[in-house]
Design an enzyme around this catalytic site. Structure first.
Site, short mmCIF file in Angstrom:
data_model
loop_
_atom_site.label_atom_id
_atom_site.label_comp_id
_atom_site.label_asym_id
_atom_site.label_seq_id
_atom_site.Cartn_x
_atom_site.Cartn_y
_atom_site.Cartn_z
N VAL A 149 -64.01 38.69 0.50
CA VAL A 149 -64.49 38.56 -0.88
C VAL A 149 -65.20 37.22 -0.97
CG1 VAL A 149 -63.78 38.39 -3.30
CG2 VAL A 149 -62.52 39.86 -1.72
N GLU A 160 -83.60 -4.24 13.52
CA GLU A 160 -82.43 -4.12 14.37
C GLU A 160 -81.36 -5.19 14.16
OE1 GLU A 160 -83.93 -3.98 18.35
OE2 GLU A 160 -84.24 -1.83 18.25
N ASP A 202 -56.59 20.40 0.30
CA ASP A 202 -55.99 19.36 -0.55
C ASP A 202 -55.18 19.95 -1.69
OD1 ASP A 202 -56.83 16.86 0.52
OD2 ASP A 202 -58.87 17.43 0.03
N GLN A 249 -86.41 5.19 1.91
CA GLN A 249 -87.05 4.63 3.12
C GLN A 249 -87.72 5.77 3.89
OE1 GLN A 249 -84.53 1.87 5.30
NE2 GLN A 249 -84.02 0.77 3.45
C1 LIG Z 1 -68.69 20.31 3.03
C2 LIG Z 1 -67.34 20.81 2.63
C3 LIG Z 1 -66.34 19.91 2.30
C4 LIG Z 1 -65.08 20.35 1.95
N1 LIG Z 1 -64.12 19.43 1.61
C5 LIG Z 1 -62.89 19.86 1.25
C6 LIG Z 1 -61.88 18.94 0.90
O1 LIG Z 1 -62.09 17.72 0.92
N2 LIG Z 1 -60.66 19.42 0.55
C7 LIG Z 1 -60.39 20.78 0.53
O2 LIG Z 1 -59.30 21.16 0.19
N3 LIG Z 1 -61.34 21.67 0.86
C8 LIG Z 1 -62.57 21.23 1.22
N4 LIG Z 1 -63.52 22.14 1.58
C9 LIG Z 1 -63.15 23.56 1.61
C10 LIG Z 1 -63.47 24.25 0.30
O3 LIG Z 1 -62.69 23.76 -0.74
C11 LIG Z 1 -63.19 25.72 0.50
O4 LIG Z 1 -64.10 26.19 1.46
C12 LIG Z 1 -63.35 26.51 -0.75
O5 LIG Z 1 -62.42 26.17 -1.70
C13 LIG Z 1 -63.30 27.98 -0.46
O6 LIG Z 1 -63.67 28.65 -1.64
P1 LIG Z 1 -64.92 29.61 -1.68
O7 LIG Z 1 -64.97 30.18 -3.03
O8 LIG Z 1 -66.16 28.92 -1.24
O9 LIG Z 1 -64.49 30.67 -0.60
P2 LIG Z 1 -65.41 31.67 0.22
O10 LIG Z 1 -66.07 30.96 1.33
O11 LIG Z 1 -66.28 32.42 -0.70
O12 LIG Z 1 -64.28 32.64 0.80
C14 LIG Z 1 -63.38 32.12 1.73
C15 LIG Z 1 -62.29 33.14 2.07
O13 LIG Z 1 -61.42 33.29 0.99
C16 LIG Z 1 -61.28 34.65 0.63
N5 LIG Z 1 -61.20 34.73 -0.81
C17 LIG Z 1 -62.00 34.09 -1.71
N6 LIG Z 1 -61.58 34.33 -2.94
C18 LIG Z 1 -60.53 35.16 -2.85
C19 LIG Z 1 -59.68 35.79 -3.79
N7 LIG Z 1 -59.82 35.60 -5.09
N8 LIG Z 1 -58.70 36.56 -3.31
C20 LIG Z 1 -58.51 36.76 -2.00
N9 LIG Z 1 -59.27 36.21 -1.06
C21 LIG Z 1 -60.28 35.41 -1.49
C22 LIG Z 1 -62.50 35.35 1.19
O14 LIG Z 1 -62.20 36.67 1.51
C23 LIG Z 1 -62.82 34.51 2.39
O15 LIG Z 1 -62.16 35.01 3.51
C24 LIG Z 1 -64.80 21.73 1.92
C25 LIG Z 1 -65.79 22.66 2.26
C26 LIG Z 1 -67.05 22.20 2.62
C27 LIG Z 1 -68.10 23.19 2.97
S1 FES Z 2 -84.06 7.26 3.04
FE1 FES Z 2 -82.11 8.20 2.99
S2 FES Z 2 -81.98 9.13 4.92
FE2 FES Z 2 -83.80 8.00 5.07
#
Ligand SMILES: Cc1cc2nc3c(=O)[nH]c(=O)nc-3n(C[C@H](O)[C@H](O)[C@H](O)COP(=O)(O)OP(=O)(O)OC[C@H]3O[C@@H](n4cnc5c(N)ncnc54)[C@H](O)[C@@H]3O)c2cc1C
Ligand code: FES
Ligand code: FES
Length: 1298
Positions: A257, A1229, A360, A105
């Site tokens: 990290v 609407e 989780d 849309q």
């Molecule tokens: C939109 C969105 C939805 C989400 N929904 C959920 C959900 O439903 N359930 C849920 O459980 N989580 C959820 N999350 C969280 C997500 O699972 C965590 O942010 C993710 O697992 C972190 O992992 P990363 O690799 O991105 O960490 P990063 O962001 O890269 O790092 C996060 C931190 O962890 C540390 N770190 C990373 N790896 C290591 C390591 N090997 N050793 C030591 N320290 C380390 C880093 O130093 C940093 O401080 C969501 C996140 C987002 C953005």
């Molecule tokens: S068509 Fe999906 S946000 Fe407008």
């Protein structure tokens, strides 16, 4: 180039930049969109491909470009929507099918949807329906209601029969998703399929883009060495071995990290956290190793959650069932974590180390006795993931220089049962409110518990262990008596203070009990329901068969399901939105500084630091406005920038202009505003009423003799609270102002529904004539009423910046800013007294509406009272409405403009009458409905014939009578899940009660080559107005649709436009175009004969004689009524309040539709928005008036998982409307309110649960009926066990609005 390889040498300058910024700024690919910047909406989805030199395999996976750091992309190929197909060369089937299925849309979400499915197909060319649905779980759409998107992509499935929903049946006992049995695929596919798959472009995997060979060569031959990139504020170091990583960590223990950046990235972006050094673990192979052993599986901490899922799936398939308990429980949780794009990058180690309170994975890992291996420079140590591991919010026992290397998940032992549960505000892509990991191990051959562990998330600052509760169970048999003691212990052990962050205190505590109860039932294996829900058939939507008369020419497109005029541009990423306009020479960016106080005097604004920051050009306040310092809406002035005093958090105080967006943002954060708090902050309507804090006028309407009628009837007094609703248009407020440098002329490009208001506002602010300002709108990425008043004010501020700097200035709000500043739908408190007779006739009603207007009037004097009769002929009624002035951000128009709130109060009142009398609600509704030509309470005559036809047809099509019996039977047989069914009618006046708003004009150009350019006053925001107008012009000029073009809406082509709102856009503008074309056609006929290439232009004003006299309390405020009725059935899980809409049947009278597919799209989209309004979407404010809910992470709009399992839309046949173009009717609407059928079905299900608890009669269920409210209203034994919070002494976490 839209599939491009990334070599890091090229992006040294972009150390702190995300992939989306790179694509937009450096590569000039604007197809991936900014919707939230935080991984929550999927609008920015792109595909990454990587070559693994060890396996020689190329991995394709979808990611959110807004969270992907550019430095992490070394060696990857990025494919954006532009790369897979285009209208100029060749479309990709993924693009074509969403367009043909009418799945686009406003189109803002479309590129993200396309890229998610494209990636899926690259990995699996013939996916299952469940895979398609799951893939779309991370993509939000605010317009379509998702159904057409799913339908379009369903055509890729080889086997159509599959799961459509991951909703687990009832209390988890059966764990079976609803099945969709599709007996007739032609029916299911709708027109898309019946028109023949051969007409669709075939999917040919051999034609896909190849992975850049240079990247393969690079990966094979790359000299592996640490890479370091230095940016303005951050240095990025990417080592290649564990030793190097550890060394770096010991040198820089505070440096994080980075792995998936899904936690770190959010902190940097939204919390302003600065890390001078970031160490990437991405190239360290040891972090990705997976080893399967007989005792369990060891998974590298760097593995993405998607990889973990595949590993676990493999193990679960290969191991004996008794060993897979923990693995299966983890898998269950993983399927609900975030969306696919996040799971593809977020890592296991990151999830553990982030130590989110509602992670989780952590409760299951802890309950399942997982260990993880940590390494420090001196060596390795095994650290159990147990009660001692998590020590506070975001904190673990890990030392600063320690790394999680891997996680060991042991297989379960014989006699061990492990389960995981979660409850979230939305079934998918939402952080859990409360989750749990539970394990029990029985002594062999007995039901005596040998070991047990119970961990919860979401009930404290970190994952918590319920140790004392467990002690109540160990050594005792698994029976009710044991569990009863456990519940008591749990209530004492896992507590939350009344002001605990996140609120929902009682609900969260009761969830700990009900999840334990679920586990108990699961372990007992007695909980399986004997009765299963009937399998749900998804039938074809009655969409495309329009009532085109048999003699209508093939060329005439009116009444046909013509595809949205820009659908292919949306799907290819070619559609241009405001922020997609290329940067112009010298362009600046504007960022606003907002008030941090709800009511205060500004004592000083210190801009010195901001002005000295890099790139900053200007900072200005209200004092610098040369013209009017306010805008007038509904006769009351609203300041453009605060002058001396602020009256809400989020009010705009001053603006900062800099050379780039990051510079402008940094500088605006550096502006110091000093305040002196003022007393008497008002947040709720109760306090506003007490202090007589209102905006005028207050409205009232009376009919009949209410006092006398009340004397003769039974009464019910009640009230219902309705929360507000954030527009959540996918494209945030955006504008670009270009000073032309001559005669004070300004060109404004804005995403607005009301270009004329923007034009006037800019002119008045700058003190120049309107003729010097032109406003142009190409298209809008959704608006829903939210892009009228606030857009004008923002455009005025941006224009002032352009005026002062004499340079183009752009302003694009971040999602959080947009939600904070621009207001929402009005929360309303409705109080009523209803008088009725024992046969159900309502004889009198006294209804008061109090809307929380916020700090300025905006458009708050709503048309509430005009709709209060809905479909009912109540002969004696009196009603008053007041817009309460509070210290919250100013609320504004939102689809329906007060009507969805009014109708909710009335329908709740009718429902109460049914509850008191113990009758089905539809019986009371029917009894009180208008039956014959009648006068409304404001004395407008109308004929309700089509209302009654919609009602009857809806009852019949939904098989209401039979299903009501089924629902009763189901409820009798089930204790913890209940069903409810409700039918809701609607009579909706179309048009603006203010006559001057009901006008439109059009300008039609015919060029020498015969092509036609139509300009009209309506703006295209996804509602398909341009497509319908094209159809009109095509018919009137008798030329093919392809010759008609609509480029933009512009005040220089069509002056004095009215807002595209109130479902009136096509009525007014379509009629103007029709008139213009007819005149053109008539006048040009003789000339055309001589010279078919002649040109002509004109514009026509159309006025309707609409008015409302509030003194006489009568009028004809609407041109006509649109009618509809809707029946929804829900199934409610009484233990968690979670529900699923089992089926919805909707019959709408929209006259003779000009374009049935667009109208059905509007109906479905509006219904889903209504479902969100009445059951999901919650705005939360802190006790000091700060909006908490500022993004998709905190504010949940419906996602693909919320679409009713069966959703049938029918257009009433044989309906005519002499008051609108081609006998059509406005529809944008009205059907939003029909989402309330889900609310009332839920209320009925709750009533059934209450009846089991010995409670009867009316009860309060405020809107939205969130799981929290529904669960608490069920009044189960678990909610009753929770002691009342001490609210008198402790301030709750959030305000109770309205
Ligand atoms: C939109 C969105 C939805 C989400 N929904 C959920 C959900 O439903 N359930 C849920 O459980 N989580 C959820 N999350 C969280 C997500 O699972 C965590 O942010 C993710 O697992 C972190 O992992 P990363 O690799 O991105 O960490 P990063 O962001 O890269 O790092 C996060 C931190 O962890 C540390 N770190 C990373 N790896 C290591 C390591 N090997 N050793 C030591 N320290 C380390 C880093 O130093 C940093 O401080 C969501 C996140 C987002 C953005
Ligand atoms: S068509 Fe999906 S946000 Fe407008
Ligand atoms: S903009 Fe990237 S997920 Fe929303």
């Amino acid at each position: 180039m839209s599939c491009f390889p990334v070599r890091l040498q090229e992006v040294r300058q972009a150390v702190s930049v995300c992939l989306r910024s790179l694509t937009v700024w450096a590569v000039r690919l604007t197809g991936s969109k900014y919707g939230c910047g935080g991984g929550g909406c999927g609008a920015c989805t792109v595909m990454l491909s990587r070559y693994d030199p060890q396996t020689k395999h190329i991995h394709h996976f979808s990611v959110n470009a807004c969270l992907m750091p550019v430095c992490q992309l070394h060696g990857a190929a990025v494919t954006t929507v532009e790369g897979i197909g285009s209208t100029k060369t060749r479309l990709h089937p993924v693009q074509e099918r969403i367009a043909k299925a009418h799945g686009s849309q406003c189109g803002f979400c479309t590129p993200g949807m396309v890229m998610s499915i494209y990636t899926l197909l690259r990995n699996k060319p013939q996916p299952t329906m469940e895979e398609i649905r799951e893939t779309l779980g991370g993509n939000l759409c605010r317009c379509t209601g998702y159904r057409p998107i799913i339908e379009g992509y369903r055509t890729f499935c080889e086997v159509i029969s599959s799961f459509i929903s991951g909703f687990h049946h009832a209390v988890g006992e059966s764990l079976e998703p609803f099945c969709v049995h599709e007996s007739d695929s032609n029916q299911i596919m709708g027109k898309l399929q019946t028109s023949g798959k051969e007409k669709l472009l075939p999917l040919d995997p051999t034609q896909e883009l190849i992975f850049p060979p240079e990247l393969i060569r690079m990966a094979e031959s790359e000299e592996r060495a640490t890479q370091t990139f230095r940016g303005e504020r951050m240095t990025w170091i990417s080592p290649i071995s564990l030793d190097e990583l550890l060394q770096l960590k010991s040198q820089h223990p505070q440096a994080p990290v980075v792995m998936g950046n899904t936690n770190l990235g959010l902190d940097i972006k939204f919390k302003g956290v600065i890390h001078p050094i970031i160490i990437s673990g991405f190239r360290v192979r040891e972090l990705f190793e997976v080893t399967e052993k007989p005792e369990g599986v060891c998974i590298g901490a760097g593995s993405s959650l998607s990889t973990v899922r595949s590993v676990l799936e493999k193990c679960v398939c290969s191991l004996p069932a008794e060993h897979t308990q923990t693995l299966a429980a983890l898998l269950e949780q993983l399927s609900h974590v975030a969306g696919e794009q996040i799971r593809n990058v977020a890592t296991l180690g990151g999830n553990i180390a982030s130590a989110y309170p509602n992670s989780d994975l952590n409760p299951v890992l802890a309950a399942g006795n997982a260990d993880h291996l940590c390494v420090i420079p001196e060596g390795k140590r095994e650290v159990p993931l147990d009660k001692d591991f998590f020590v506070g919010f975001g904190k673990t026992v890990l030392k600063p220089d320690e790394i999680v290397l891997s996680v060991f998940i042991p297989v379960s032992r014989k006699g061990e049962v492990v389960r995981a549960f979660r409850h979230a505000p939305r079934k998918e892509n939402a952080l859990a409110t409360v989750n749990a990991g539970l394990r029990v191990w029985f002594e062999e051959g007995s039901n005596v518990v040998k070991e047990m562990s119970v961990y919860y998330g979401g009930v404290g600052p970190c994952t918590v262990s319920a140790e004392r509760t467990v002690q109540q169970v160990i050594g005792r048999p698994w029976n009710e008596a044991t569990l009863s003691d456990a519940y008591r212990a749990l209530v004492d052990e896992v507590t939350l203070g009344a002001s605990a962050p996140g609120g929902k205190v009682m609900f969260r505590r009761s969830l700990t009990l009900s999840l334990l109860f679920r586990f108990y039932l699961h372990v007992l294996q007695h909980l399986k329901d004997t009765v299963r829900p009937p399998s749900v058939t998804c039938r074809r939507f009655s969409d495309a068969d329009s009532d085109v008369p048999s003699g209508q020419s093939e060329q005439d497109p009116v009444g046909r399901a013509v595809q949205h005029q820009a659908a292919l541009s949306h799907a290819t990423g070619e559609a241009v939105y405001c922020d997609d306009f290329p940067r112009t020479q010298g362009e600046l960016f504007l960022s606003v500084v907002t008030s941090a106080r709800a009511h205060a005097r500004i004592t000083h604004i210190d801009v010195s630091r901001a002005l000295s920051m890099p790139g900053v050009v200007d900072v200005f306040t209200a004092d610098d406005i040369p013209g009017k310092k306010f805008r007038s809406f509904t006769g009351i002035d609203e300041e453009i920038l605060a002058q001396g005093e602020v009256t809400c958090v989020g009010q705009m105080v001053c603006a900062v202009v800099a050379d780039t967006k990051p510079h402008a943002k940094l500088a605006s954060a550096a502006v110091k505003v000093h305040y002196e708090d003022l007393p008497d902050r008002i947040f709720t309507v109760e306090v506003a009423v007490e202090k007589r804090s209102f905006f005028l006028p207050q409205r009232e309407i009376q009919r009949g003799d209410v006092t006398k009628a009340f004397q003769e009837a039974d009464h019910v007094y009640e009230e219902i609270r309705l929360g507000g609703q954030e527009h959540f248009y996918m494209e945030t407020q955006s504008m670009l102002v270009i000073p032309l440098g001559e005669e004070k002329e300004m060109k404004v490009y804005a995403s607005t529904q009301h270009p004329t208001m923007v034009q006037e506002a800019v002119a008045e602010t700058l003190g120049i004539p309107s003729s010097r300002v032109s406003c142009h709108v190409k298209r809008i990425g959704g608006a829903f009423g939210g892009k009228v008043t606030k857009t004008s004010i923002l455009a005025s501020i941006t224009a002032l910046a352009a005026w002062r700097s004499e340079r183009p200035v752009r302003c694009v709000l971040d999602r959080g800013e947009d939600m904070l500043i621009t207001g929402a739908r009005h929360p309303v408190l409705g109080k009523y007294k209803v008088g009725f007779m024992s046969d159900g006739r309502i004889t009198a009603a006294d209804v008061r509406y109090y809307a929380n207007a916020g700090h300025t009037p905006d458009e708050s004097v709503l048309k509430i009272l005009l709709h209060m009769d809905n479909a009912y002929n109540i002969l004696n009624l009196c009603s008053q409405s007041a817009a309460c002035k509070t210290n919250l951000p100013s609320n504004t128009a939102f689809r329906g403009f007060g009507v969805p709130q009014t109708l909710m109060v009335i329908e709740n009142m009718v429902n109460d009458v049914a509850m008191v009398l113990g009758r089905p609600a539809e019986e009371i509704r029917e009894k009180n409905m208008y039956k014959e030509t009648s006068l409304t309470h404001y004395k407008m005559e109308f004929d309700p014939e089509n209302l009654l036809r919609c009602w009857e047809e809806c009852k019949e099509r939904s098989e209401l009578d039979r299903r009501r019996l089924d629902v009763a039977r189901f409820n009798q047989q089930n204790r913890w899940k209940k069903r409810g069914i409700a039918v809701i009618p609607i009579k909706y006046g179309i048009g603006f009660a203010e006559g001057f708003l009901n006008q439109a004009a059009a300008l039609v150009h015919i060029y020498k080559d015969g092509s036609v350019l139509v300009s009209h006053g309506g703006t295209e925001m996804g509602q398909g107005i341009h497509t319908k107008v094209q159809q009109v012009a095509s018919r009137e000029l008798d030329v093919p649709l392809s010759m008609i073009h609509i480029s933009e809406t512009s005040t220089s082509s069509v002056p004095n436009t009215c807002p595209s709102a109130a479902s009136f856009g096509t009525d007014a503008n379509g009629m103007a175009v029709k008139d213009a074309c007819q005149t053109l056609y008539k006048r040009l006929e003789p000339i055309r004969k001589q010279d078919p290439n002649g040109t002509w232009q004109s514009w026509v004003q159309l006025g309707h004689d609409l008015y409302m006299d509030w003194v006489k309390q009568e009028g004809r405020p609407y041109a006509y009524f649109t009618y509809a009725a809707c029946c929804s059935e829900v199934e409610l899980d009484c233990l968690t309040g979670e529900y699923r809409t089992v089926r919805t049947d909707l019959v709408a009278d929209i006259g003779q539709s000009i374009n049935p597919s667009i109208d059905i799209g509007q109906i479905e989209g509006a219904f889903m928005q209504g479902l969100g309004l009445y059951t999901m979407e919650e705005l939360k404010f802190s006790p000091s008036g700060v909006l908490y809910t500022r993004g998709p992470g905190q504010y949940k709009i419906p996602a693909v998982c919320d679409v009713p399992l069966q959703f049938n839309v029918y257009l009433l046949s044989g309906s005519h409307n002499p008051h609108a173009i081609y006998s059509s009717k406005g529809i944008g609407e009205p059907t939003l309110f029909l989402g309330s059928s889900v609310f009332f079905a839920l209320k009925e299900a709750v009533a059934a649960a209450r009846s089991d608890a010995g409670l009867s009669g009316p009860f309060t269920l405020h809107s939205p009926a969130t799981p929290e409210r529904a669960c608490v209203a069920c009044s189960t034994c678990f909610t009753q066990m929770i002691p009342q919070a001490e609210t008198e002494t402790t301030q709750p976490w959030a305000l109770e609005l309205p």
